[in-house]
Design a protein around this motif. Structure first.
Motif, PDB file in Angstrom:
ATOM      1  N   SER A   1       0.823  -1.204   0.000  1.00  0.00           N
ATOM      2  CA  SER A   1       0.000   0.000   0.000  1.00  0.00           C
ATOM      3  C   SER A   1       0.858   1.256   0.000  1.00  0.00           C
ATOM      4  O   SER A   1       0.423   2.289  -0.455  1.00  0.00           O
ATOM      5  CB  SER A   1      -0.960   0.002   1.194  1.00  0.00           C
ATOM      6  OG  SER A   1      -0.239   0.117   2.393  1.00  0.00           O
ATOM      7  N   SER A   2       2.090   1.179   0.484  1.00  0.00           N
ATOM      8  CA  SER A   2       2.926   2.382   0.465  1.00  0.00           C
ATOM      9  C   SER A   2       3.763   2.444  -0.809  1.00  0.00           C
ATOM     10  O   SER A   2       4.604   3.289  -0.954  1.00  0.00           O
ATOM     11  CB  SER A   2       3.827   2.424   1.699  1.00  0.00           C
ATOM     12  OG  SER A   2       4.748   1.362   1.639  1.00  0.00           O
ATOM     13  N   LYS A   3       3.497   1.535  -1.756  1.00  0.00           N
ATOM     14  CA  LYS A   3       4.208   1.521  -3.029  1.00  0.00           C
ATOM     15  C   LYS A   3       3.968   2.819  -3.800  1.00  0.00           C
ATOM     16  O   LYS A   3       4.830   3.300  -4.503  1.00  0.00           O
ATOM     17  CB  LYS A   3       3.750   0.321  -3.857  1.00  0.00           C
ATOM     18  CG  LYS A   3       4.451   0.214  -5.168  1.00  0.00           C
ATOM     19  CD  LYS A   3       3.906  -0.968  -5.949  1.00  0.00           C
ATOM     20  CE  LYS A   3       4.369  -0.852  -7.379  1.00  0.00           C
ATOM     21  NZ  LYS A   3       3.436  -1.390  -8.311  1.00  0.00           N
ATOM     22  N   ASP A   4       2.786   3.395  -3.656  1.00  0.00           N
ATOM     23  CA  ASP A   4       2.471   4.664  -4.300  1.00  0.00           C
ATOM     24  C   ASP A   4       3.372   5.736  -3.705  1.00  0.00           C
ATOM     25  O   ASP A   4       3.171   6.172  -2.593  1.00  0.00           O
ATOM     26  CB  ASP A   4       0.996   5.014  -4.088  1.00  0.00           C
ATOM     27  CG  ASP A   4       0.617   6.312  -4.763  1.00  0.00           C
ATOM     28  OD1 ASP A   4       1.482   6.921  -5.416  1.00  0.00           O
ATOM     29  OD2 ASP A   4      -0.541   6.712  -4.629  1.00  0.00           O
ATOM     30  N   SER A   5       4.376   6.121  -4.454  1.00  0.00           N
ATOM     31  CA  SER A   5       5.398   7.023  -3.926  1.00  0.00           C
ATOM     32  C   SER A   5       5.012   8.493  -4.074  1.00  0.00           C
ATOM     33  O   SER A   5       5.780   9.361  -3.710  1.00  0.00           O
ATOM     34  CB  SER A   5       6.711   6.757  -4.646  1.00  0.00           C
ATOM     35  OG  SER A   5       6.527   6.929  -6.031  1.00  0.00           O
ATOM     36  N   GLY A   6       3.854   8.771  -4.606  1.00  0.00           N
ATOM     37  CA  GLY A   6       3.461  10.158  -4.810  1.00  0.00           C
ATOM     38  C   GLY A   6       3.987  10.655  -6.145  1.00  0.00           C
ATOM     39  O   GLY A   6       4.524   9.901  -6.945  1.00  0.00           O
ATOM     40  N   PRO A   7       3.845  11.961  -6.395  1.00  0.00           N
ATOM     41  CA  PRO A   7       4.322  12.525  -7.653  1.00  0.00           C
ATOM     42  C   PRO A   7       5.849  12.426  -7.743  1.00  0.00           C
ATOM     43  O   PRO A   7       6.540  12.547  -6.742  1.00  0.00           O
ATOM     44  CB  PRO A   7       3.892  13.990  -7.580  1.00  0.00           C
ATOM     45  CG  PRO A   7       2.941  14.093  -6.456  1.00  0.00           C
ATOM     46  CD  PRO A   7       3.209  12.948  -5.541  1.00  0.00           C
ATOM     47  N   GLU A   8       6.356  12.171  -8.940  1.00  0.00           N
ATOM     48  CA  GLU A   8       7.797  12.182  -9.203  1.00  0.00           C
ATOM     49  C   GLU A   8       8.003  13.108 -10.387  1.00  0.00           C
ATOM     50  O   GLU A   8       7.790  12.718 -11.533  1.00  0.00           O
ATOM     51  CB  GLU A   8       8.301  10.767  -9.488  1.00  0.00           C
ATOM     52  CG  GLU A   8       8.221   9.865  -8.260  1.00  0.00           C
ATOM     53  CD  GLU A   8       8.668   8.445  -8.550  1.00  0.00           C
ATOM     54  OE1 GLU A   8       9.559   8.251  -9.409  1.00  0.00           O
ATOM     55  OE2 GLU A   8       8.116   7.529  -7.923  1.00  0.00           O
TER      56      GLU A   8
ATOM     57  N   LYS B   1       1.685  19.209  -3.812  1.00  0.00           N
ATOM     58  CA  LYS B   1       2.174  18.084  -3.007  1.00  0.00           C
ATOM     59  C   LYS B   1       3.688  17.991  -2.952  1.00  0.00           C
ATOM     60  O   LYS B   1       4.238  17.654  -1.916  1.00  0.00           O
ATOM     61  CB  LYS B   1       1.612  16.767  -3.565  1.00  0.00           C
ATOM     62  CG  LYS B   1       0.108  16.683  -3.479  1.00  0.00           C
ATOM     63  CD  LYS B   1      -0.432  15.436  -4.151  1.00  0.00           C
ATOM     64  CE  LYS B   1      -1.951  15.437  -4.087  1.00  0.00           C
ATOM     65  NZ  LYS B   1      -2.554  14.636  -5.120  1.00  0.00           N
ATOM     66  N   SER B   2       4.352  18.242  -4.053  1.00  0.00           N
ATOM     67  CA  SER B   2       5.804  18.050  -4.145  1.00  0.00           C
ATOM     68  C   SER B   2       6.563  19.244  -3.586  1.00  0.00           C
ATOM     69  O   SER B   2       6.033  20.351  -3.504  1.00  0.00           O
ATOM     70  CB  SER B   2       6.209  17.846  -5.600  1.00  0.00           C
ATOM     71  OG  SER B   2       5.538  16.731  -6.150  1.00  0.00           O
ATOM     72  N   ASP B   3       7.825  18.991  -3.234  1.00  0.00           N
ATOM     73  CA  ASP B   3       8.709  20.080  -2.807  1.00  0.00           C
ATOM     74  C   ASP B   3       8.986  20.993  -3.998  1.00  0.00           C
ATOM     75  O   ASP B   3       8.931  20.549  -5.153  1.00  0.00           O
ATOM     76  CB  ASP B   3      10.040  19.512  -2.293  1.00  0.00           C
ATOM     77  CG  ASP B   3       9.881  18.787  -0.963  1.00  0.00           C
ATOM     78  OD1 ASP B   3       8.913  19.083  -0.226  1.00  0.00           O
ATOM     79  OD2 ASP B   3      10.723  17.927  -0.663  1.00  0.00           O
ATOM     80  N   PRO B   4       9.329  22.263  -3.733  1.00  0.00           N
ATOM     81  CA  PRO B   4       9.653  23.184  -4.832  1.00  0.00           C
ATOM     82  C   PRO B   4      10.839  22.666  -5.656  1.00  0.00           C
ATOM     83  O   PRO B   4      11.698  21.949  -5.147  1.00  0.00           O
ATOM     84  CB  PRO B   4      10.026  24.479  -4.121  1.00  0.00           C
ATOM     85  CG  PRO B   4       9.395  24.384  -2.772  1.00  0.00           C
ATOM     86  CD  PRO B   4       9.391  22.922  -2.427  1.00  0.00           C
ATOM     87  N   ILE B   5      10.854  23.033  -6.932  1.00  0.00           N
ATOM     88  CA  ILE B   5      11.946  22.673  -7.827  1.00  0.00           C
ATOM     89  C   ILE B   5      12.544  23.961  -8.384  1.00  0.00           C
ATOM     90  O   ILE B   5      11.825  24.808  -8.916  1.00  0.00           O
ATOM     91  CB  ILE B   5      11.463  21.793  -9.002  1.00  0.00           C
ATOM     92  CG1 ILE B   5      10.897  20.470  -8.491  1.00  0.00           C
ATOM     93  CG2 ILE B   5      12.603  21.537  -9.999  1.00  0.00           C
ATOM     94  CD1 ILE B   5      10.307  19.582  -9.593  1.00  0.00           C
ATOM     95  N   GLU B   6      13.876  24.111  -8.243  1.00  0.00           N
ATOM     96  CA  GLU B   6      14.573  25.252  -8.827  1.00  0.00           C
ATOM     97  C   GLU B   6      14.974  24.907 -10.249  1.00  0.00           C
ATOM     98  O   GLU B   6      15.447  23.808 -10.521  1.00  0.00           O
ATOM     99  CB  GLU B   6      15.798  25.610  -7.995  1.00  0.00           C
ATOM    100  CG  GLU B   6      15.426  26.206  -6.654  1.00  0.00           C
ATOM    101  CD  GLU B   6      16.634  26.701  -5.873  1.00  0.00           C
ATOM    102  OE1 GLU B   6      17.645  27.081  -6.503  1.00  0.00           O
ATOM    103  OE2 GLU B   6      16.546  26.704  -4.641  1.00  0.00           O
TER     104      GLU B   6
END
Length: 150
Positions: A24-31, A130-135
């Protein structure tokens, strides 16, 4: 013998529970990954920014804002029926992509503090739901640069 069977049953149950938890934790979220970023050299006190955000994760995300030292007013715009309008966010589908491109959805830098020249780079930061900021570094290209035409 019953004690041994009970212990074995408990071990099997624990292993099954751990395996299910792992699944169930296989879903790692957005990449998210950014490619094809550029800014045409501005000719006025505003500029556009273009890039592609690819999401290889199993969870959708949203681009909610963009910040940059080059402008205090960076907006995200959609283009519909050849008209631009500011939006609050853009969807980035799971296992999909968001294309910000000329003639379509894009980043708009209003009231530039300085006009970057072709060959320079402009730093921006992309912010997501959801994701951390990206520079990202946007290379400044010729004013009419359009990768679709190459």
């Amino acid at each position: 013998m019953t004690r041994r069977t009970t212990a074995l049953s408990a071990a099997v149950a624990l292993a099954a529970a751990l395996a299910l938890t792992g699944c169930s934790s296989k879903d790692s979220g957005p990449e998210l990954k950014v490619s094809g970023a550029f800014m045409p050299q501005p000719v006025m006190d505003m500029a556009g920014g273009f890039l592609t955000i690819t999401n290889s994760g199993d969870t959708a995300d949203k681009l909610t804002s963009v910040t940059s030292g080059i402008s205090d007013d960076v907006q995200i715009h959609e283009t519909k029926n050849q008209k631009m309008r500011k939006v609050e966010s853009f969807d980035i589908p799971a296992n999909g992509e968001l294309k910000l491109e000329r003639g379509g959805n894009h980043i708009m830098f209003m009231g530039l503090k300085q006009k970057p020249k072709q060959g320079e780079k402009v730093s921006i930061e992309l912010h997501f739901e959801k994701s951390d900021p990206i520079e990202v570094e946007l290379p400044v290209e010729a004013p009419h640069h359009n990768p679709k035409q190459h």
